[in-house]
Enzyme design. Structure first.
Site, PDB file in Angstrom:
ATOM      1  N   ASN A  18       7.275  -2.801   7.053  1.00  0.00           N
ATOM      2  CA  ASN A  18       6.679  -1.476   7.156  1.00  0.00           C
ATOM      3  C   ASN A  18       7.773  -0.414   7.052  1.00  0.00           C
ATOM      4  O   ASN A  18       8.921  -0.624   7.467  1.00  0.00           O
ATOM      5  CB  ASN A  18       5.845  -1.319   8.434  1.00  0.00           C
ATOM      6  CG  ASN A  18       6.602  -1.541   9.721  1.00  0.00           C
ATOM      7  OD1 ASN A  18       7.448  -2.426   9.829  1.00  0.00           O
ATOM      8  ND2 ASN A  18       6.276  -0.757  10.741  1.00  0.00           N
ATOM      9  N   GLU A  44       7.941   3.556   7.917  1.00  0.00           N
ATOM     10  CA  GLU A  44       7.270   4.727   8.483  1.00  0.00           C
ATOM     11  C   GLU A  44       7.814   6.009   7.881  1.00  0.00           C
ATOM     12  O   GLU A  44       8.878   6.031   7.263  1.00  0.00           O
ATOM     13  CB  GLU A  44       7.441   4.741  10.008  1.00  0.00           C
ATOM     14  CG  GLU A  44       6.715   3.592  10.678  1.00  0.00           C
ATOM     15  CD  GLU A  44       6.831   3.609  12.188  1.00  0.00           C
ATOM     16  OE1 GLU A  44       6.097   2.827  12.809  1.00  0.00           O
ATOM     17  OE2 GLU A  44       7.624   4.379  12.757  1.00  0.00           O
ATOM     18  N   CYS A  77       2.490  -0.159   5.063  1.00  0.00           N
ATOM     19  CA  CYS A  77       2.514  -1.394   5.843  1.00  0.00           C
ATOM     20  C   CYS A  77       3.284  -2.483   5.111  1.00  0.00           C
ATOM     21  O   CYS A  77       3.425  -2.454   3.886  1.00  0.00           O
ATOM     22  CB  CYS A  77       1.085  -1.880   6.101  1.00  0.00           C
ATOM     23  SG  CYS A  77       0.073  -0.730   7.053  1.00  0.00           S
ATOM     24  N   GLU A 115       2.417  -5.582   4.556  1.00  0.00           N
ATOM     25  CA  GLU A 115       1.573  -6.374   3.671  1.00  0.00           C
ATOM     26  C   GLU A 115       1.417  -5.700   2.310  1.00  0.00           C
ATOM     27  O   GLU A 115       1.568  -6.326   1.261  1.00  0.00           O
ATOM     28  CB  GLU A 115       0.187  -6.590   4.287  1.00  0.00           C
ATOM     29  CG  GLU A 115       0.214  -7.262   5.638  1.00  0.00           C
ATOM     30  CD  GLU A 115       0.272  -6.286   6.808  1.00  0.00           C
ATOM     31  OE1 GLU A 115       1.145  -5.375   6.826  1.00  0.00           O
ATOM     32  OE2 GLU A 115      -0.556  -6.424   7.717  1.00  0.00           O
ATOM     33  N   CYS A 160      -4.166  -4.418   9.014  1.00  0.00           N
ATOM     34  CA  CYS A 160      -5.093  -3.294   9.103  1.00  0.00           C
ATOM     35  C   CYS A 160      -6.119  -3.370   7.969  1.00  0.00           C
ATOM     36  O   CYS A 160      -5.982  -4.143   7.021  1.00  0.00           O
ATOM     37  CB  CYS A 160      -4.332  -1.970   9.057  1.00  0.00           C
ATOM     38  SG  CYS A 160      -3.670  -1.537   7.428  1.00  0.00           S
ATOM     39  N   CYS A 175      -4.754  -2.808   4.359  1.00  0.00           N
ATOM     40  CA  CYS A 175      -4.045  -3.978   3.823  1.00  0.00           C
ATOM     41  C   CYS A 175      -5.023  -5.084   3.441  1.00  0.00           C
ATOM     42  O   CYS A 175      -4.862  -5.743   2.412  1.00  0.00           O
ATOM     43  CB  CYS A 175      -3.022  -4.495   4.829  1.00  0.00           C
ATOM     44  SG  CYS A 175      -1.613  -3.370   4.999  1.00  0.00           S
TER      45      CYS A 175
END
Length: 128
Positions: A42, A44, A53, A55, A92, A95
């Site tokens: 990830n 940010e 993310c 994934e 999430c 993803c």
């Protein structure tokens, strides 16, 4: 590749995460059907909606490399390395939807508590 090896790859990818705001680092290891491995972490951003993310990072790297067929993905995450090794980190919705673009419902998602199927987390993926 075995589940344990994929989890180890995801833990390694997690070490590169950039998570100064949440402190929650995530790593993903996406295995293509040809055996190639694509790692993601990830990243940010101060503008939270710009965060990506792990994934999706792995999937997008695979697509950029010309790969569109996948065998499985391992995902780990947590505020500490111990938490990442012991507590499942469920992907999430965004993803899951990206995975559903390229994978069927039987696609294995490997978490620290075992193997789950994409359809278990996203039973009604959006399709056109």
């Amino acid at each position: 590749m075995e589940t344990k090896e994929l989890i180890t790859q995801a833990l390694s990818a997690r070490e590169n995460a950039y998570a100064p705001y949440s402190g929650f680092s995530v790593g993903a290891a996406l295995q293509a059907t040809d055996g190639r491995m694509f790692l993601g972490c990830n990243v940010e951003n101060a503008s939270y909606s710009m965060t990506i993310c792990a994934e999706r990072n792995a999937v997008l790297q695979a697509i950029a490399a010309g790969q569109r067929s996948f065998r499985s993905i391992a995902i780990v995450g947590g505020k500490t390395a111990e938490e990442a090794r012991e507590t499942p980190c469920v992907p999430c919705g965004a993803c899951l939807q990206v995975l559903a673009e390229f994978c069927d419902g039987d696609f294995p998602i490997l978490l620290t508590d075992g193997v789950h199927l994409l359809r278990d987390f996203l039973p009604q993926a959006f399709t056109l």
